[in-house]
Design a protein around this motif. Sequence first.
Motif, mmCIF file in Angstrom:
data_model
loop_
_atom_site.group_PDB
_atom_site.id
_atom_site.type_symbol
_atom_site.label_atom_id
_atom_site.label_comp_id
_atom_site.label_asym_id
_atom_site.label_seq_id
_atom_site.Cartn_x
_atom_site.Cartn_y
_atom_site.Cartn_z
ATOM 1 N N CYS A 105 -4.846 -0.228 5.386
ATOM 2 C CA CYS A 105 -4.578 -0.967 4.151
ATOM 3 C C CYS A 105 -3.161 -1.529 4.155
ATOM 4 O O CYS A 105 -2.925 -2.688 3.773
ATOM 5 N N THR A 106 -2.199 -0.739 4.583
ATOM 6 C CA THR A 106 -0.814 -1.197 4.648
ATOM 7 C C THR A 106 -0.697 -2.415 5.560
ATOM 8 O O THR A 106 -0.023 -3.391 5.227
ATOM 9 N N THR A 155 -8.420 -3.767 -3.229
ATOM 10 C CA THR A 155 -8.435 -2.356 -2.842
ATOM 11 C C THR A 155 -9.518 -2.100 -1.805
ATOM 12 O O THR A 155 -10.641 -2.591 -1.942
ATOM 13 N N ARG A 196 -4.483 -2.470 -1.207
ATOM 14 C CA ARG A 196 -4.222 -1.190 -1.857
ATOM 15 C C ARG A 196 -5.175 -0.154 -1.260
ATOM 16 O O ARG A 196 -6.357 -0.414 -1.087
ATOM 17 N N CYS A 197 -4.669 1.020 -0.957
ATOM 18 C CA CYS A 197 -5.520 2.074 -0.413
ATOM 19 C C CYS A 197 -6.333 2.698 -1.539
ATOM 20 O O CYS A 197 -5.787 3.198 -2.527
ATOM 21 N N SER A 200 2.525 -7.951 -3.941
ATOM 22 C CA SER A 200 1.921 -6.626 -4.112
ATOM 23 C C SER A 200 0.414 -6.768 -3.939
ATOM 24 O O SER A 200 -0.152 -7.840 -4.173
ATOM 25 N N PRO A 201 -0.264 -5.711 -3.509
ATOM 26 C CA PRO A 201 -1.717 -5.790 -3.267
ATOM 27 C C PRO A 201 -2.495 -6.078 -4.544
ATOM 28 O O PRO A 201 -2.171 -5.566 -5.612
ATOM 29 N N GLY A 208 0.820 -1.198 0.000
ATOM 30 C CA GLY A 208 0.000 0.000 0.000
ATOM 31 C C GLY A 208 0.852 1.245 0.000
ATOM 32 O O GLY A 208 1.896 1.303 -0.625
#
Length: 209
Positions: free
Chosen positions: A142-143, A114, A148-149, A110-111, A4
């Motif tokens: 989110c992090t 979302t 993902r934000c 990786s995200p 994120g």
Amino acid sequence: MTFGFAPPASTSLATPGKGVSRHGRLLEPAEWTSAGIPLLTNPREVVSGLHSRHTPVPGVAMIAVLGPEDRLVASASFTHRSGSADGWDYRNALLARLRRVLPHDLRRRSPVRTAVLLYCRDGDEQWTEEDGAWMWGLRDACTLHGLRCGAYITLTRDGWQVLGEGRGGRHPDSHSPPVRLGDIVTDPVPLTLRTGGGATETLRRTVAR
């Protein structure tokens, strides 16, 4: 490894400074806009869907997790009362709900999903410190959950708006009665685009299923 949007050093401390007010951790509109938040393909459909599922009143927050093509994966609504606009408190509240409805994605490189936040509140559409605290909290939650934000959306008496994007609409608003999911309008509907100078333009967008 981080996921994120990692909080900048200026927002990680509780002392006054950039992105932090004397009330706590928050993000200002310019910081949020520059963070590279992904755009929603169809914000009206997301807002209408969450409104129908959770029938919010002022003071209710709705956290939604979206998969590919903005498909809803999970969502939760809750009322959070805080004595001050401190993003730390808001982050903890959001993270608790995410953990209840969705396993974390921290093992991914990786995200892929979302998180979007819709907050129903009193007042008008202007940014407030409470909004800034929700932004800080959403980004940090989110992090910590491997997401993902995504967008932060307010729902007020004037309608809804995606902060930082300039997109919004008049319906639903904070006092709209609930609409069944099957009754959500799918014909072309107007979206409001607010320009930097305060002017308002009306766009025609088709709601995608």
